[in-house]
Design an enzyme around this catalytic site. Structure first.
Site, short mmCIF file in Angstrom:
data_model
loop_
_atom_site.label_atom_id
_atom_site.label_comp_id
_atom_site.label_asym_id
_atom_site.label_seq_id
_atom_site.Cartn_x
_atom_site.Cartn_y
_atom_site.Cartn_z
CG HIS A 144 0.65 6.85 5.54
ND1 HIS A 144 1.63 7.52 6.14
CD2 HIS A 144 0.55 5.77 5.15
CE1 HIS A 144 2.41 6.45 6.25
NE2 HIS A 144 1.81 5.37 5.81
CG HIS B 266 -0.57 1.39 7.38
ND1 HIS B 266 0.52 0.71 8.26
CD2 HIS B 266 0.26 2.05 6.42
CE1 HIS B 266 1.58 1.34 7.97
NE2 HIS B 266 1.64 2.08 6.74
CD GLU B 267 -1.00 2.51 2.98
OE1 GLU B 267 -0.64 3.68 2.56
OE2 GLU B 267 -0.34 1.68 3.13
N GLY C 10 0.75 -1.30 -0.06
CA GLY C 10 0.05 0.03 -0.05
C GLY C 10 0.92 1.37 0.09
CD GLN D 15 3.58 5.58 2.40
OE1 GLN D 15 2.44 5.23 1.96
NE2 GLN D 15 4.43 4.90 3.11
CB CYS E 70 5.14 2.27 7.23
SG CYS E 70 4.99 3.34 6.40
CG LEU E 71 6.52 1.00 1.31
CD1 LEU E 71 6.00 1.19 -0.21
CD2 LEU E 71 7.86 -0.11 1.12
ZN ZN Z 1 2.84 3.27 5.81
#
Ligand code: ZN
Length: 201
Positions: A155, A151-152, A46, A51, A109-110
């Site tokens: 953000h 989660h997304e 995701g 991000q 998380c990226l």
């Molecule tokens: Zn994340």
């Protein structure tokens, strides 16, 4: 298509609250394609627009488990509800209409690479969102897809998964990153050989 640069904590942009998308058109479509490419190339499941530095309420998701050898998706591992949803999923201006149950999962998380912590989320959610053409749709899901959407969506509010864990643990991770940065590729390879890495979103 182009691979975009993923911002990492403590970059202050990740703390911004994203603005609703008002204009749907070819630029948005191209951006969605770039986000998907960036997510796939980073082995993520995701990615939210913030991000990659765009403070707009948009996210891309693909939680389908892929067999690395054959390149095929293993749909048997998905729940009945997850299987009803076509992935990759692009969600614009998403809103959770309903959430039930509780589930915990080791999230990554990226934007906080190499860290994984157990986070509690709704087990099942109903979400309203718009697609890239500006058409409204609804998703009812559970499983990893429900976790990933939540989660997304965090953000979009400038929230990271490491904000959901205990204050002490969270501070330890944040201070560690601020002081030492992220582990190098070599350090990660060494760690990887010791344990299996869970999914990153
Ligand atoms: Zn994340």
């Amino acid at each position: 298509m182009a691979k975009l640069e993923i911002l990492t904590y403590p970059n202050p942009i990740l703390r911004e609250v994203s603005e609703p998308v008002k204009e749907f058109g070819p630029d948005l479509k191209k951006f969605a394609a770039d986000m998907l490419e960036t997510m796939y190339e980073s082995n993520g499941i995701g990615l939210a627009a913030i991000q990659v530095g765009q403070p707009i309420r948009m996210l891309v998701i693909d939680t389908r488990p892929k067999d690395e050898k054959s390149g095929r998706y293993n749909y048997d591992e998905l729940s009945e509800l997850e299987n009803k949803i076509k992935q990759p999923l692009i969600m614009i201006n998403p809103e959770i209409i309903n959430g039930e149950g509780k589930i915990t999962y080791d999230e990554g998380c990226l934007s906080v690479p190499s860290f994984f912590e157990t986070v509690e989320r709704f087990e099942k959610i109903e979400v309203k969102a718009f697609d890239v053409d500006g058409k409204e749709f609804r998703v009812v899901t559970d499983g990893l897809l429900a976790i990933c959407i939540q989660h997304e969506m965090d953000h979009l509010e400038g929230t990271l998964f490491i904000d959901h864990i205990s204050f002490t643990k969270s501070n330890r991770i944040k201070n560690q990153i601020k002081k030492n940065g992220y582990p190098t590729k070599e350090e990660l390879e060494e760690r990887k050989s010791k344990l299996k890495e869970p999914s990153r979103a």
